[in-house]
Motif scaffolding. Structure first.
Motif, PDB file in Angstrom:
ATOM      1  N   VAL A 121       0.842  -1.204   0.000  1.00 51.82           N
ATOM      2  CA  VAL A 121       0.000   0.000   0.000  1.00 51.82           C
ATOM      3  C   VAL A 121       0.881   1.259   0.000  1.00 51.82           C
ATOM      4  O   VAL A 121       0.530   2.274  -0.596  1.00 51.82           O
ATOM      5  N   ASP A 124       2.177   1.705  -3.597  1.00 50.40           N
ATOM      6  CA  ASP A 124       1.057   2.134  -4.447  1.00 50.40           C
ATOM      7  C   ASP A 124       0.846   3.639  -4.317  1.00 50.40           C
ATOM      8  O   ASP A 124       0.603   4.339  -5.303  1.00 50.40           O
ATOM      9  N   ALA A 125       0.932   4.126  -3.074  1.00 54.70           N
ATOM     10  CA  ALA A 125       0.728   5.563  -2.838  1.00 54.70           C
ATOM     11  C   ALA A 125       1.814   6.373  -3.532  1.00 54.70           C
ATOM     12  O   ALA A 125       1.539   7.404  -4.148  1.00 54.70           O
ATOM     13  N   ALA A 136      -4.426   8.282   4.483  1.00 52.46           N
ATOM     14  CA  ALA A 136      -4.856   7.397   3.396  1.00 52.46           C
ATOM     15  C   ALA A 136      -4.100   6.064   3.484  1.00 52.46           C
ATOM     16  O   ALA A 136      -4.673   4.992   3.258  1.00 52.46           O
ATOM     17  N   LEU A 137      -2.832   6.130   3.856  1.00 51.24           N
ATOM     18  CA  LEU A 137      -2.023   4.919   3.977  1.00 51.24           C
ATOM     19  C   LEU A 137      -2.593   3.997   5.049  1.00 51.24           C
ATOM     20  O   LEU A 137      -2.743   2.787   4.837  1.00 51.24           O
ATOM     21  N   ARG A 140      -5.909   2.372   3.892  1.00 49.29           N
ATOM     22  CA  ARG A 140      -5.706   1.287   2.925  1.00 49.29           C
ATOM     23  C   ARG A 140      -5.081   0.060   3.591  1.00 49.29           C
ATOM     24  O   ARG A 140      -5.427  -1.074   3.280  1.00 49.29           O
ATOM     25  N   TYR A 141      -4.145   0.309   4.522  1.00 50.33           N
ATOM     26  CA  TYR A 141      -3.503  -0.799   5.228  1.00 50.33           C
ATOM     27  C   TYR A 141      -4.534  -1.572   6.055  1.00 50.33           C
ATOM     28  O   TYR A 141      -4.547  -2.801   6.064  1.00 50.33           O
ATOM     29  N   LEU A 143      -7.802  -1.709   5.530  1.00 51.00           N
ATOM     30  CA  LEU A 143      -8.700  -2.416   4.616  1.00 51.00           C
ATOM     31  C   LEU A 143      -8.050  -3.705   4.134  1.00 51.00           C
ATOM     32  O   LEU A 143      -8.689  -4.742   4.007  1.00 51.00           O
ATOM     33  N   ARG A 144      -6.740  -3.619   3.863  1.00 51.09           N
ATOM     34  CA  ARG A 144      -6.021  -4.772   3.326  1.00 51.09           C
ATOM     35  C   ARG A 144      -5.866  -5.881   4.362  1.00 51.09           C
ATOM     36  O   ARG A 144      -5.963  -7.063   4.063  1.00 51.09           O
TER      37      ARG A 144
END
Lengths: 190, 290
Positions: A121, A124-125, A136-137, A140-141, A143-144
């Motif tokens: 992640v 990707d950012a 945001a990081l 996403r982390y 969620l993953r």
């Protein structure tokens, strides 16, 4: 001294394929280690590690590929560089761990860690925005990995203290960056 | 010498206070720090733990745009990645060619990179720093905590003594504070394990706080966003897990320097600190310019 000199042994040229792979990827020579264990003495995570730094190097010398690639230690290493700084033989366990992490992921070995998810992640950012927005990081982390409740108390504190801006900055050149990442993955242009 | 400032991602987020206090101190000293245009993330551990070529290419892209200026860095992790890429590229022609292919332009690995501690101590000089101090931090005992990446590995960062760095101690002395002698200056705080396995950070951070307390420090001074965040944001968790009471404020060195130089309080962002420093500062008779 009697007679001729004993034939010298190039220590880098012995050892199994694992030592060779690690050396090719990291530039550090696992075969140079003579087990003084200075790395393990200074390592901040050695006390909790399943394999201590000097043991890891020995296992690489002994070509214990599966045990090394599935160890927890390669993911717990904090890259603090104490081992590399103090090694009398110029072996960097931190550098070896970078190589072993990449090899573990390439071999699709089950990682006993969420570091690979975090790495993905994060990169990707960088590819998409050029810079990393911490909020945001983290979203996403989570969620993953599904770790929604871990540290749930930290975000409100950081927001209150102004340490978690809702909108990060970004830089242009997204398609150029995507091409850069693709060329790096292929080991150069062409 | 002309500088261009590379803030890095943390200084736009969790370390905004490091950013604003750096700029406040620079302004007091008349030090120009224009931001490097279109800088991109240094790649951090994520890049070097997955793709060594990408880990050199990302810094190369930013550094090759510096136009001859010295790149000034405040974040210890960015500093480490930029200097590591420089070291690799300048010493390996084949790698330099590969990086050029990836980035799309050649870069020789020779853009100078300096940490703000180096710039303040060596370029500006301790005499000029001391001369700019109007409100000395008298009686404040500080544990200067350098963390991992400023001093290690020394052949790459060439920062200071790898086992016993003293640049921050000298700066704090110039600001009138009293640095304590303690052995954990360069121990690791656990860094980004804060996100992936916070138990590592609780263990390591607790040892650092306990040692600073034993050495008689009133507070910790840091030069790295992750060191600061781990010791500050997680200090309550460390106290709870290990049954200790620390209450040690964790400053950036620029915040304390700014206080000593009479910088305005809002520019130093002292309100961003989780372990609140007001009681300590009041007890020592230290206050910011309103």
């Amino acid at each position: 001294m009697t007679g001729g000199m004993a034939p010298s042994i190039e220590i880098e040229s012995i050892g199994g394929s694992l030592a060779g792979d690690v050396q090719a990827r990291s530039g550090t020579s696992p075969m140079s280690c003579f087990q003084c264990a200075k790395c393990s003495s200074g390592c901040p995570v050695a006390a909790r590690a399943d394999i201590k730094p000097h043991e890891l190097v020995r296992m690489v010398q002994m070509d214990q590929r599966e045990a090394v690639l599935s160890s927890r230690f390669i993911w717990e290493c904090t890259s603090c560089q104490t081992c590399a700084t103090r090694c009398p033989q110029n072996v960097s366990v931190a550098g070896m761990n970078d190589a072993l992490r990449a090899m573990s992921r390439a071999a699709a070995a089950p990682a006993p860690s969420t570091v690979p998810a975090f790495t993905e992640v994060f990169l990707d950012a960088v590819r998409n925005r050029g810079r990393v927005s911490e909020l945001a990081l983290m979203i996403r982390y989570k969620l993953r990995t599904g770790r929604f409740f871990e540290d749930a108390d930290k975000a409100p504190v950081m927001l209150k203290k102004g340490k978690l801006p809702l909108f990060g900055t970004q830089v242009g050149g997204k398609s150029e960056r995507k091409a850069l990442f693709a060329r790096a993955a292929k080991g150069g242009a062409k | 010498m002309s500088y261009t400032f590379f803030p890095g991602c943390s200084l736009e987020g969790s370390a905004k206070d490091f950013h604003s206090s750096t700029m406040a101190v620079a302004a007091k000293l008349g030090l120009g720090l224009p931001e490097l245009k279109d800088w991109i993330c240094c790649g951090s551990t994520a890049a070097h733990a997955s793709d060594p070529l990408l880990a050199d290419a990302l810094p190369a892209k930013s550094l090759s745009a510096a136009g001859g200026a010295t790149v000034a860095v405040a974040c210890a992790a960015c500093y480490s990645r930029l200097k590591t890429a420089n070291h690799h590229i300048a010493s390996d022609a084949a790698l330099r060619a590969k990086v050029a292919e990836v980035v799309g332009r050649d870069y020789d690995g020779r853009t100078p990179v300096l940490h703000m501690l180096e710039i303040l101590c060596r370029d500006v000089g301790l005499d000029r720093i001391a001369a700019a101090v109007s409100r000395p931090l008298s009686g404040l005992k500080v544990a200067c905590y350098y963390g991992c990446l400023l001093a290690r590995p020394p052949e790459i960062t060439n920062f200071d003594d790898a086992e016993n760095p003293t640049l921050m101690d000298k700066l704090m002395e110039a600001a009138g504070a009293e640095p304590v002698d303690w052995p954990y200056k360069t121990e690791c705080c656990g860094a980004s394990a804060s996100i992936t396995d916070s138990s590592i950070v609780l263990d390591l951070g607790n040892k650092i706080l306990a040692m600073a307390q034993t050495a008689g420090a009133d507070c910790i001074v840091t030069a790295c966003p992750l060191c600061q965040l781990n010791l500050d944001l997680r200090q309550k968790d460390m106290e709870a897990r290990f049954g200790r009471t620390y209450n040690l404020p964790v400053f950036y060195f620029t915040q304390l320097l700014g206080l000593a130089m009479g910088c305005p309080a809002d520019k130093l962002s002292l309100a961003s600190l989780v372990v609140e420093p007001q009681a300590l500062l009041q007890a020592k008779g230290i206050g910011a310019e309103a």
